[in-house]
Design a protein around this motif. Sequence first.
Motif, PDB file in Angstrom:
ATOM      1  N   TYR A 257      -2.148  -4.277  -7.117  1.00 13.58           N
ATOM      2  CA  TYR A 257      -1.180  -3.200  -7.292  1.00 13.58           C
ATOM      3  C   TYR A 257       0.247  -3.701  -7.081  1.00 13.58           C
ATOM      4  N   LYS A 258       0.422  -4.716  -6.261  1.00 12.10           N
ATOM      5  CA  LYS A 258       1.773  -5.216  -6.007  1.00 12.10           C
ATOM      6  C   LYS A 258       2.374  -5.889  -7.230  1.00 12.10           C
ATOM      7  N   GLY A 263       5.229  -3.164  -3.178  1.00 13.57           N
ATOM      8  CA  GLY A 263       4.934  -2.106  -2.223  1.00 13.57           C
ATOM      9  C   GLY A 263       4.005  -1.034  -2.736  1.00 13.57           C
ATOM     10  N   ARG A 265       0.772   1.055  -3.584  1.00 17.82           N
ATOM     11  CA  ARG A 265      -0.500   1.238  -2.890  1.00 17.82           C
ATOM     12  C   ARG A 265      -1.530   1.845  -3.838  1.00 17.82           C
ATOM     13  N   ALA A 266      -2.791   1.546  -3.563  1.00 17.07           N
ATOM     14  CA  ALA A 266      -3.865   2.001  -4.441  1.00 17.07           C
ATOM     15  C   ALA A 266      -3.871   3.519  -4.571  1.00 17.07           C
ATOM     16  N   ARG A 267      -3.713   4.233  -3.453  1.00 14.71           N
ATOM     17  CA  ARG A 267      -3.812   5.698  -3.508  1.00 14.71           C
ATOM     18  C   ARG A 267      -2.704   6.324  -4.354  1.00 14.71           C
ATOM     19  N   GLU A 268      -1.583   5.619  -4.521  1.00 14.49           N
ATOM     20  CA  GLU A 268      -0.482   6.141  -5.324  1.00 14.49           C
ATOM     21  C   GLU A 268      -0.710   5.934  -6.818  1.00 14.49           C
ATOM     22  N   SER A 302     -13.294  -2.233  -4.336  1.00 16.78           N
ATOM     23  CA  SER A 302     -11.911  -2.605  -4.024  1.00 16.78           C
ATOM     24  C   SER A 302     -11.433  -3.805  -4.828  1.00 16.78           C
TER      25      SER A 302
END
Length: 459
Positions: A257-258, A263, A265-268, A302
């Motif tokens: 994700y980076k 910065g 994040r997976a949940r975003e 993951s």
Amino acid sequence: MQRSIMEKLIDWKNSPYRKPLILKGVRQVGKTWILKEFGRLYYQNVAYFNFDENEEFKQFFDTTKNVSRILQNLTMASGQSIKPEKTLIIFDEIQDCPQVINSLKYFCENTPQYHICCAGSLLGIALAKPASFPVGKVNFLQIDPMTFDEFLLANSDNNLASYLSSINSIEPIPDAFFNPLVEKLKMYFVTGGMPESVLMWTQARNRELMQETLSAILEAYERDFAKHPSVSQYPKISMIWKSLPSQLARENKKFLYKVVKNGARAREYEDALQWLVDARLVHKVYRCNKLGLPMAAYDDLSAFKLYCVDVGLLRCLSQLSPSAFGEGNRLFSEFKGALTENFVLQSLISQFEVVPRYWSQLNPPHEVDFLIQRENDIFPIEVKSDTNIKSASLKKIKELFPDQIKLRIRFSLENLKLDNDLLNIPLFLADHTDRLIGIALEHIGKIATRENPNNKQST
């Protein structure tokens, strides 16, 4: 153009268990064309209804669920003739028409004599919504970008396509076929499998028009991103999509994700990522912890890799010029062989029901590009972008799982050969992987039987 999905459409037409058909596929992959061509060839006439061009047709489905009334209204409004068994009814652009999708239940239950095919862009998104859906009342087919074999036929290389289909033993391919096939594969990496892009090359021989076509398709996808119900997700979808070349350019192609944004994040971003997966614009390949069945039971949720729906679109998205076609094997090895891996994955997805996985371990570091499930066996696959075919990871996975692996597979620019349990498949034969595995297993089985006739090995 000859598309292999035509055979599946014919099977659907002739099936005694036929239900209304939903044809899924990304924008501009050829859904409408193949349905119209199917109707032209195998029906007396075609009744075509486009719910994007003629939004007023939707009202006929809002006011009644009576199929006879719906068809009567459609016939009168459009002037098209509809005859049971003789007419192919095509409902196009149904992605924003929940009542049309729901009506398929009543077509299935009350009027099975009518042959109905449906299509639409972003249907994967529409069907994922928690709306009323005719579960068990429809058939599905998936149309993907044209395969390399289909590209050969479109390019009038029927002799090469016929030769590939005729291979029935594991032995070296003569240079008279091998070298031209490598050159044709380079061109396929440039055009990809989107039908209009293929047409611009095979018919017009115009590289600039071909490039413009791919750019236009990418722009259309960008506009589709804005159709996400949450406005805030649009830039996230776009950023993930545009990060694909960077994700695949790394030695370790695990999605990070980076790389999308510092910065992040997976949940975003997970909703935006799932939108791309549901739209089938990307293929999500999970890491598998061990070799067991079913493979999904051993997914590491993951860790995954993302690949593009089409190798030509990935090349264009990466801004790699078509001129790379003439620079030796650069197309195969460019940004860590990402185009080659993407091409192989496209071929595997169309042949095997279970989505491929990949395997890796950290200490010591080893990674096998893909795992495929064929019947009740799992096969590790390594993809090499040129003739450098050394692979410690294929050796390592065999050491760790000796009883589960009957055959290891390597794709490369080396010739077709079988070294004990290692099958080397030239990249241009990727569309024939399933058949070649069967031939190799049969050969291994015969050797085992000769060496130990009292202990026949089942292949």
